[in-house]
Design a protein around this motif. Structure first.
Motif, mmCIF file in Angstrom:
data_model
loop_
_atom_site.group_PDB
_atom_site.id
_atom_site.type_symbol
_atom_site.label_atom_id
_atom_site.label_comp_id
_atom_site.label_asym_id
_atom_site.label_seq_id
_atom_site.Cartn_x
_atom_site.Cartn_y
_atom_site.Cartn_z
ATOM 1 N N ALA A 84 -3.775 5.026 3.734
ATOM 2 C CA ALA A 84 -3.028 4.404 2.973
ATOM 3 C C ALA A 84 -4.108 3.896 2.054
ATOM 4 O O ALA A 84 -5.137 3.686 1.959
ATOM 5 C CB ALA A 84 -2.035 3.334 3.361
ATOM 6 N N TYR A 85 -3.428 3.529 0.728
ATOM 7 C CA TYR A 85 -4.180 3.082 -0.413
ATOM 8 C C TYR A 85 -3.647 2.193 -1.180
ATOM 9 O O TYR A 85 -2.228 1.946 -1.283
ATOM 10 C CB TYR A 85 -4.884 4.136 -1.211
ATOM 11 C CG TYR A 85 -3.947 5.011 -1.926
ATOM 12 C CD1 TYR A 85 -3.926 4.554 -3.509
ATOM 13 C CD2 TYR A 85 -3.182 6.122 -1.465
ATOM 14 C CE1 TYR A 85 -2.718 5.154 -4.416
ATOM 15 C CE2 TYR A 85 -2.412 6.733 -2.263
ATOM 16 C CZ TYR A 85 -2.164 6.523 -3.635
ATOM 17 O OH TYR A 85 -1.409 6.936 -4.418
ATOM 18 N N GLU A 86 -4.383 1.373 -2.059
ATOM 19 C CA GLU A 86 -3.798 0.491 -3.161
ATOM 20 C C GLU A 86 -4.725 0.428 -4.341
ATOM 21 O O GLU A 86 -5.955 0.484 -4.163
ATOM 22 C CB GLU A 86 -3.665 -0.960 -2.661
ATOM 23 C CG GLU A 86 -3.016 -1.819 -3.643
ATOM 24 C CD GLU A 86 -2.849 -3.146 -3.001
ATOM 25 O OE1 GLU A 86 -2.730 -4.235 -3.834
ATOM 26 O OE2 GLU A 86 -2.522 -3.452 -1.951
ATOM 27 N N MET B 28 0.924 -1.144 0.025
ATOM 28 C CA MET B 28 -0.014 0.020 -0.045
ATOM 29 C C MET B 28 0.853 1.343 -0.127
ATOM 30 O O MET B 28 1.912 1.248 0.600
ATOM 31 C CB MET B 28 -1.136 -0.054 1.076
ATOM 32 C CG MET B 28 -2.081 -0.806 1.372
ATOM 33 S SD MET B 28 -3.331 -0.520 2.249
ATOM 34 C CE MET B 28 -4.545 -0.789 1.188
ATOM 35 N N GLN B 29 0.371 2.147 -0.518
ATOM 36 C CA GLN B 29 0.872 3.600 -0.548
ATOM 37 C C GLN B 29 0.307 4.489 0.397
ATOM 38 O O GLN B 29 -0.571 4.329 0.811
ATOM 39 C CB GLN B 29 0.728 4.267 -1.908
ATOM 40 C CG GLN B 29 1.483 3.558 -3.021
ATOM 41 C CD GLN B 29 1.357 4.302 -4.450
ATOM 42 O OE1 GLN B 29 1.225 5.346 -4.385
ATOM 43 N NE2 GLN B 29 1.225 3.419 -5.421
ATOM 44 N N ARG B 30 1.652 5.380 1.003
ATOM 45 C CA ARG B 30 0.718 6.426 1.917
ATOM 46 C C ARG B 30 -0.169 7.355 1.340
ATOM 47 O O ARG B 30 0.224 7.652 0.338
ATOM 48 C CB ARG B 30 2.182 6.897 2.660
ATOM 49 C CG ARG B 30 1.708 7.825 3.853
ATOM 50 C CD ARG B 30 2.701 8.393 4.373
ATOM 51 N NE ARG B 30 2.593 9.494 5.257
ATOM 52 C CZ ARG B 30 3.366 10.358 5.509
ATOM 53 N NH1 ARG B 30 4.563 10.385 4.947
ATOM 54 N NH2 ARG B 30 2.950 11.523 6.178
ATOM 55 N N TYR B 31 -1.330 7.652 2.011
ATOM 56 C CA TYR B 31 -2.188 8.530 1.337
ATOM 57 C C TYR B 31 -1.635 9.933 1.617
ATOM 58 O O TYR B 31 -1.223 10.348 2.894
ATOM 59 C CB TYR B 31 -3.445 8.228 2.111
ATOM 60 C CG TYR B 31 -4.758 9.181 1.580
ATOM 61 C CD1 TYR B 31 -4.955 9.318 0.259
ATOM 62 C CD2 TYR B 31 -5.173 9.985 2.373
ATOM 63 C CE1 TYR B 31 -5.940 10.090 -0.316
ATOM 64 C CE2 TYR B 31 -6.141 10.894 1.940
ATOM 65 C CZ TYR B 31 -6.606 10.787 0.557
ATOM 66 O OH TYR B 31 -7.560 11.882 0.061
ATOM 67 N N LYS C 153 -5.010 9.094 -5.560
ATOM 68 C CA LYS C 153 -3.566 9.771 -6.554
ATOM 69 C C LYS C 153 -3.502 11.169 -6.003
ATOM 70 O O LYS C 153 -2.462 11.782 -5.673
ATOM 71 C CB LYS C 153 -3.589 9.477 -7.738
ATOM 72 C CG LYS C 153 -3.609 8.131 -8.130
ATOM 73 C CD LYS C 153 -3.831 7.821 -9.772
ATOM 74 C CE LYS C 153 -3.689 6.539 -10.276
ATOM 75 N NZ LYS C 153 -3.761 6.474 -11.641
#
Length: 79
Positions: free
Chosen positions: A15-17, A1-4, A53
């Protein structure tokens, strides 16, 4: 996951994916909700991807659209 990005500093999303057909959002509770084209529709998934994004508006969008808020495909409890 990426940090929001959390540009507002007030989001519950941490976080999101993003996948071809889904967006997953992890909230500060540690719970991750998965939203797919099948569960909420392509229009909502496209909006969720754009907001994730951008780092702004993801949590608000989820909470303000009942068909998204209640339409998650699966929910993973905190680790």
């Amino acid at each position: 996951m990426q940090r929001y990005g959390n540009r507002s500093g007030k989001s519950g999303v941490v976080a999101y994916e993003i996948g071809d057909n889904f967006v997953a959002a992890r909230f500060n509770s540690g719970t991750t909700y998965w939203y797919s084209k099948e569960s909420v529709g392509a229009k909502h998934v496209a909006a969720l991807k754009r907001l994730a994004k951008r780092g702004e508006g993801l949590g608000t969008y989820i909470s303000q659209h009942p068909d998204v808020r209640d339409g998650y495909e699966r929910k993973d409890p905190p680790d």
